[in-house]
Design an enzyme around this catalytic site. Structure first.
Site, mmCIF file in Angstrom:
data_model
loop_
_atom_site.group_PDB
_atom_site.id
_atom_site.type_symbol
_atom_site.label_atom_id
_atom_site.label_comp_id
_atom_site.label_asym_id
_atom_site.label_seq_id
_atom_site.Cartn_x
_atom_site.Cartn_y
_atom_site.Cartn_z
ATOM 1 N N CYS A 1 86.613 61.019 34.115
ATOM 2 C CA CYS A 1 85.942 62.105 33.399
ATOM 3 C C CYS A 1 85.922 63.386 34.239
ATOM 4 O O CYS A 1 85.449 64.423 33.797
ATOM 5 C CB CYS A 1 84.535 61.705 32.993
ATOM 6 S SG CYS A 1 83.631 61.002 34.354
ATOM 7 N N GLY B 1 73.039 66.028 36.876
ATOM 8 C CA GLY B 1 71.834 66.794 37.186
ATOM 9 C C GLY B 1 71.148 67.417 35.988
ATOM 10 O O GLY B 1 71.350 67.011 34.849
ATOM 11 N N GLY C 1 73.151 68.829 33.138
ATOM 12 C CA GLY C 1 73.731 67.819 32.250
ATOM 13 C C GLY C 1 72.729 66.775 31.804
ATOM 14 O O GLY C 1 73.095 65.649 31.501
#
Ligand SMILES: Cc1ncc(COP(=O)(O)O)c(C=O)c1O
Lengths: 521, 423
Positions: A258, A429, A432
């Protein structure tokens, strides 16, 4: 027991049964973690090394099985990832001690590590074995028990791999049930695991829905959001190197990490040289028409076409109806806009890279922010530049907690090829909606009890170097009286009393005296 | 004690059982169980107790285990007790499930009782039919229940009072762990069966000596008697193996399971019979009848119990519990060595021995006052029966040990007198 018998009255899908299933697995894990916490560092590292060795030995086999079962990814690359998350991962943390107390003389504080207990770990279909290896190694290092819940699409290879690591762990002395895996990870069952008060922390790597469910569970969770990395190639970059790194990264395991570059953003001064460099490295630059075909193939009304995840460039080109040379490693789709109106500026877990030319540096940074606003906040960004001010300006502007500089981003953000902590769970964090912004490591699975002395100078700090650490090790096996070789029936014959007449204090006194004598001698 | 409880106990004396009600008050245990959940009992006045009596393993999986409650509820939408005259879906399904995990290879048949005693009677009748002999050998101080035949295998205290003791010399008792006496009892080639609890519970879990049980089985074979294993308390994974007898390497001819197989939710007991011993089932299937024996709802629950206890995680839990509790009990024992004299253990079957003819009674009392319910052994009150559940949690196991230490300390002072503490 045959299925027919069970089905007379089948309650297997009832909430009671699902909860019961979760409860017993988690309680086993609780027991395991309780015993594990009695282990000293040496015994712990013995388990860790045994697990890592087994993970290493299985790297190739499970790379193959994962590709076979999921239908995507690149065996050779998966093997590398599986290996990286075995011995090199352990070596990276080898000098960190999560077992012994830390003593700070000047702060007059002693810190005692307290493992989380039971880690419930979700692992994705994209990096199934590497994530599994990584989470298990982290848990073992910190003397936690772990329950793996694999993505259903890859559950067979994950169950087998986890069981092999579990066997290695117990053979090396770990408590039974330190590593468990769910063979049938249905959504309702996984929810019961996440909700259970016996789960200490959820380590969620996977789709957004799962990660949000982890946070909604009411349990502590470390979940990571999706990525959608912008990569800015500045005019100060070395284009040949930048192009080589980007192509390498985008084609690595067909972009299922990702952390892969999603949208390349550059400036007009760099554009033509960069295109040439990318072209010569195996990047196929799409025409407008080809970009349209790609867009239609990759994005449906419901979102990204999961069929395309981890497929190689020629497969995708073929499906989209584009002719590309066999040498094409990635497909590059120029886009004029970034944002909701351009699907190609979203996350693409496949070797397709969107390509956008901004007016200038300032706009490039603002477009990069837009990429992360669309998706992937807190996750990953990359920059290729020789000018450090540009790198800095870019990093302080984008809402990402890691910005990889002059390196392949797929690998670099995950700590391979940069000196970031090697990870398969990238903390996104607060940007996100996650609790941690770092690359997740063993330190996130332990909290520390702090023994804090009076700071007044007149109050002396204790000498903790001589204090016993009290690692009792594995539980001794209880006897099974009457079973040959397993008896320890210590009842005094005839009901008489051993040591009668000597009481507890007396006994303690004798033992203490003996100890003193030994120490003096 | 609350006014409510006082009044309730009065009614209990008046309408139910005056002496039993009073005896508990005299022993300092004024327990009236109200709510129950998992391994917790709640007295009607609210006191919470961790249950390590479990009614002899009836609550092996805890009180009102949610999956058992569920299966009983769902089962009740389709079944009731059933009609015992006819072939029945659930009865046969359970028999099949039991055969699949039987301790002996050809143990195919299951006959049903509604409780342990009745099942023991069936076992004895089955053995008598198979051997065409009458004599039944059991262990001194054995307890196999209080029905017509079962009661005769045990202590006369329970039969004489009802003028129901054996007067024909058909029921013979021998000491546990005494092979010579056992052989003596069998030598006449006239015994139908030896009935034996794998680890005699009510006698305080004296442990079989190594080789004892296999030797008894050999003697049975030699003298033509059947071996009836009473696994009412020792079965269902309490030893870490489904049937305790398996751990001792014996394949019994008949096995009786009760208590725990009901999940504590619906009365049922089972007699598993080797094919060659079940002759009456072929000769006259109506020979033993019991309207409620093998009630189909009980079968439904029992199948779930069998499925749960055989999960690999349960085995692991038993291991954790027995190791952890033993380590803790060993520490307590060494701290109170003049009172806490011994530990008998196999899995989560434990007997704690105290150095006083009735030493387990004050321990029971102080445990009760400190939130633990464990019962002394009726037939050896030096020994406390300590029977934690299969699924006891780590937290409860630790809390249990904490409470045991407190209670042992208090009981010791009561029995031995306060000792002078070190200054
Ligand atoms: C070993 C044993 N067998 C048989 C029985 C009799 O069972 P029930 O009380 O269900 O008749 C008991 C009951 O305590 C027992 O402990």
């Amino acid at each position: 027991m045959s299925g027919r018998i069970n089905n007379l009255v089948d309650i297997s899908q009832s909430p009671a049964a699902l909860r019961g299933r979760a409860d017993i697995v988690l309680e086993n894990a609780k027991w395991a973690s309780h015993v594990f916490q009695r282990f000293d560092r040496e015994a712990t590292m013995r388990v860790v090394d045994a697990v890592a060795r087994t993970a290493h030995d299985g790297a190739a086999r499970y790379a193959e099985l994962a590709v076979e079962e999921s239908g995507f990814g690149v065996v050779a690359h998966k093997r590398i990832k599986n290996e990286m998350t075995a011995m090199p991962l352990v070596d990276y943390y080898r000098d960190d001690d999560y077992v012994n107390p830390r003593i700070s003389e000047n702060l007059k504080i002693v810190e005692i590590p307290r493992p989380a207990g039971v880690v419930f770990a979700l692992t994705p279909s994209t990096n199934p074995i590497s994530t599994l290896n990584y989470k298990i190694v982290l848990a073992m290092m910190t003397r936690n028990a772990i329950v793996i819940s694999p993505h259903p699409a890859v559950r067979h290879c994950c169950v087998e791999a986890a069981n092999s690591l579990a066997a290695a762990a117990t053979a090396a002395g770990a408590p039974a049930s330190s590593i468990q895996v769910l063979a049938e990870p249905s959504i309702p069952l996984v929810n019961e695991f996440m909700r259970s008060p016996k789960t200490s922390v959820i380590l969620a790597t996977g789709g957004s829905a799962m990660v949000r469910a982890a946070y909604a569970s009411s349990n502590p969770a470390i979940g990571v959001g999706p990525g959608n990395a912008p990569v800015f190639v500045d005019s100060s970059a070395d284009f040949e190197k930048a192009a080589a790194r980007i192509v390498e990264s985008k084609s690595f395991d067909n972009s299922v990490l990702c952390t892969n570059e999603s949208v390349l953003i550059t400036v007009p001064e760099a554009d033509s040289r960069l295109r040439r460099a990318l072209g010569s490295r195996g990047g196929h630059l799409c025409s407008d028409e080809e970009t349209g075909l790609l867009r239609r193939f990759l994005f449906h009304a419901s979102g990204f076409n999961v069929e395309a995840i981890g497929r190689d460039a020629s497969w995708i080109a073929n499906q989209a109806g584009i002719r590309v040379p066999r040498s094409a490693k990635i497909l590059i789709a120029p886009i004029a806009r970034i944002g909701v109106e351009e699907d190609l500026s979203r996350e693409k877990l496949c070797p397709v890279l969107a390509y956008h030319v901004a007016k200038n540096r300032t706009q490039a940074i603002s477009q990069s922010r837009a990429v992360l606003r669309l998706a992937g906040a807190g996750h990953t960004a990359a920059v290729h530049a020789s000018d450090e001010q540009t790198a800095f300006d870019f990093a302080r502007a984008v809402e990402s907690y890691r910005v990889v500089v002059n390196a392949p981003c797929s690998q670099g953000a995950a700590g391979f090829g940069t000196n970031l902590a090697p990870t398969f769970t990238v903390g996104t964090g607060y940007f996100g909606r996650s609790s941690v912004g770092d690359n997740i490591g063993p330190q996130h699975l332990v909290h520390w009890t702090k023994l804090a002395y009076n700071s007044d100078r007149s109050e002396k700090f204790g000498d903790f170097r001589g204090v016993a650490a009290r690692f009792d090790g594995p539980l001794p096996q209880a006897p099974e009286d009457g079973v040959p070789g397993r008896t320890r029936n210590d009842s005094p014959p005839g009901g008489g009393i051993a040591q009668s007449g000597i009481d507890r204090e007396e006994l303690r006194r004798i033992i203490a005296e003996e100890l003193r004598a030994v120490l003096k001698g | 004690m609350s006014q409510d409880k006082l009044e309730f106990l009065e009614r209990s004396r008046e309408f139910w059982n005056p002496k039993k009600t009073q005896d508990w008050q005299d022993m300092g245990v004024d327990l009236v169980i109200d709510r129950r959940e998992g391994y917790y009992l709640f007295d009607m006045d609210g006191l919470r107790l961790i249950d390590v009596h479990l009614n002899g393993g009836t609550y092996n999986l805890g009180h009102r285990h949610p999956e058992l409650v569920e299966v009983l509820k769902v089962g009740a939408e389709r079944f009731d007790m059933g009609n015992h005259h006819f072939p029945a879906l659930a009865r046969t399904a359970l028999a099949e499930a039991l055969a699949a995990c039987a301790p002996s290879p050809d143990m195919k048949f299951t006959a049903y009782g509604s409780g342990g005693g009745e099942a023991i009677d069936i076992a004895i009748k089955t053995a008598r039919h198979a051997t065409q002999r009458r004599k039944i050998v059991s262990i001194f101080n054995a307890y196999h229940g209080h029905t017509g035949l079962a009661v005769k295998t045990g202590d006369e205290r329970f039969s004489k009072i009802f003028l129901s003791e054996d007067r024909e010399g058909e029921f013979v008792q021998v000491p546990f762990n005494d092979l010579a006496a056992m052989e003596e009892a069998l030598r006449g080639n006239d015994a139908a069966a030896v009935i034996i609890e794998t680890i005699p519970a009510t006698y305080g879990f004296p442990m079989p000596e190594e080789g004892y049980l296999p030797a008894v089985k050999s003697l049975c074979d030699k003298y033509g008697a059947l071996f009836i294993a009473d696994e009412v308390q020792t079965g269902l994974m309490r030893t870490g193996e489904l049937w305790g007898i398996t751990k001792y390497g014996v394949e019994p001819d008949i096995l009786v399971t009760g208590k725990g197989i009901s999940g504590g939710m619906y009365p049922i007991a089972c007699v598993q019979i080797r094919e060659r011993c079940g002759g009456w089932l072929r000769q006259d299937g109506f020979a033993h009848m019991s309207t409620m024996g093998g009630a189909e709802l009980g079968c439904v629950v029992a199948m779930k119990v069998l499925e749960i206890v055989q999960r690999p995680e349960v085995r692991a839990m038993v291991r954790f519990n027995s190791d952890f509790l033993r380590a803790g009990l060993d520490l307590i024992k060494s701290a109170y060595a003049d009172f806490f004299a011994g530990i008998r253990q196999h899995g989560v079957i434990m007997g704690l021995e105290f150095d006083h003819p009735e030493g387990a009674k004050p321990v029971m009392k102080h445990l009760y006052a400190n939130g633990v319910w464990a019962i002394f052994s009726t037939l050896d009150p030096r020994v406390l029966q300590f029977k934690p559940g299969l699924l006891l949690t780590q937290a409860d196991a630790e809390d249990l040990l904490r409470r045991v230490e407190i209670a042992v300390d208090l009981a010791r002072d009561e029995v031995k007198g306060k000792r002078r503490r070190a200054a």
